[in-house]
Scaffold this motif. Structure first.
Motif, PDB file in Angstrom:
ATOM      1  N   ASN A   7       9.404  -0.975  -6.341  1.00  0.00           N
ATOM      2  CA  ASN A   7       8.425  -1.716  -5.540  1.00  0.00           C
ATOM      3  C   ASN A   7       8.165  -0.913  -4.274  1.00  0.00           C
ATOM      4  O   ASN A   7       9.106  -0.430  -3.649  1.00  0.00           O
ATOM      5  N   ARG A   8       6.896  -0.810  -3.921  1.00  0.00           N
ATOM      6  CA  ARG A   8       6.548  -0.120  -2.670  1.00  0.00           C
ATOM      7  C   ARG A   8       5.428  -0.875  -1.980  1.00  0.00           C
ATOM      8  O   ARG A   8       4.500  -1.352  -2.624  1.00  0.00           O
ATOM      9  N   HIS A   9       5.521  -0.933  -0.663  1.00  0.00           N
ATOM     10  CA  HIS A   9       4.408  -1.436   0.137  1.00  0.00           C
ATOM     11  C   HIS A   9       3.554  -0.229   0.498  1.00  0.00           C
ATOM     12  O   HIS A   9       4.070   0.787   0.965  1.00  0.00           O
ATOM     13  N   MET A  10       2.263  -0.332   0.226  1.00  0.00           N
ATOM     14  CA  MET A  10       1.342   0.756   0.556  1.00  0.00           C
ATOM     15  C   MET A  10       0.230   0.214   1.454  1.00  0.00           C
ATOM     16  O   MET A  10      -0.183  -0.934   1.293  1.00  0.00           O
ATOM     17  N   GLU A 102      -0.129  -9.461   5.437  1.00  0.00           N
ATOM     18  CA  GLU A 102      -0.069  -8.611   6.632  1.00  0.00           C
ATOM     19  C   GLU A 102      -0.866  -7.318   6.478  1.00  0.00           C
ATOM     20  O   GLU A 102      -0.898  -6.488   7.377  1.00  0.00           O
ATOM     21  N   GLY A 103      -1.521  -7.137   5.338  1.00  0.00           N
ATOM     22  CA  GLY A 103      -2.312  -5.935   5.078  1.00  0.00           C
ATOM     23  C   GLY A 103      -1.618  -5.026   4.087  1.00  0.00           C
ATOM     24  O   GLY A 103      -0.406  -5.083   3.904  1.00  0.00           O
TER      25      GLY A 103
END
Length: 148
Positions: A7-10, A102-103
């Protein structure tokens, strides 16, 4: 069978990452070990589109072509890939992208595969997790180039 889940936040929209992953024909431009790509067929399916594609993977002395069926479900932000033919005994992957309040978006990647060739399987087994992190990072770097 090797499996990898990440999992990654991009800092991009889910649509941007979905479009990037769905553009299989452009993989040789940025994806490690991918030397060629060809779209065999495209057809509509309920809720999306299905693509049959060939990729040529080059790793050290090995060069293998494999076919896969890619199912795109844009409303759910899901891309499922299943093996058709080539050097694998089994291969499936899933990308899922979701916008965050949050974007940016959360990108979930899962892959599970096994090569028919035991030598190739053993070779990839040694560097599998590192290789899969590199694949996801290649998509992230490509997103930076395209969407900056």
């Amino acid at each position: 069978m090797p499996t990898h889940h990440e999992n990654r936040h991009m800092p991009y929209t889910a649509q941007q990452i979905f479009d990037l992953v769905a553009d299989v024909a452009r993989y040789p431009e940025f994806l490690p070990w991918t030397s060629a790509a060809r779209i065999r067929a495209r057809r509509p399916i309920e809720g999306g589109e299905e693509i049959d594609a060939d990729l040529v993977i080059s790793f050290k002395v090995f060069r293998e072509r494999f076919g896969s069926r890619v199912r795109l479900f844009p409303a759910q932000g899901v891309i499922d890939t299943r093996y058709i033919d080539g050097p694998f005994r089994h291969m499936e992957s899933r990308w899922q992208v979701k916008d965050t309040p949050e974007g940016g978006c959360i990108v979930t990647f899962h892959v599970d595969f096994e090569f028919k060739n035991p030598v190739l399987q053993k070779l990839i087994g040694v560097v599998f997790d590192q290789a899969m992190h590199r694949v996801v990072s290649a998509f992230e770097q490509r997103a930076q180039q395209l969407y900056g």
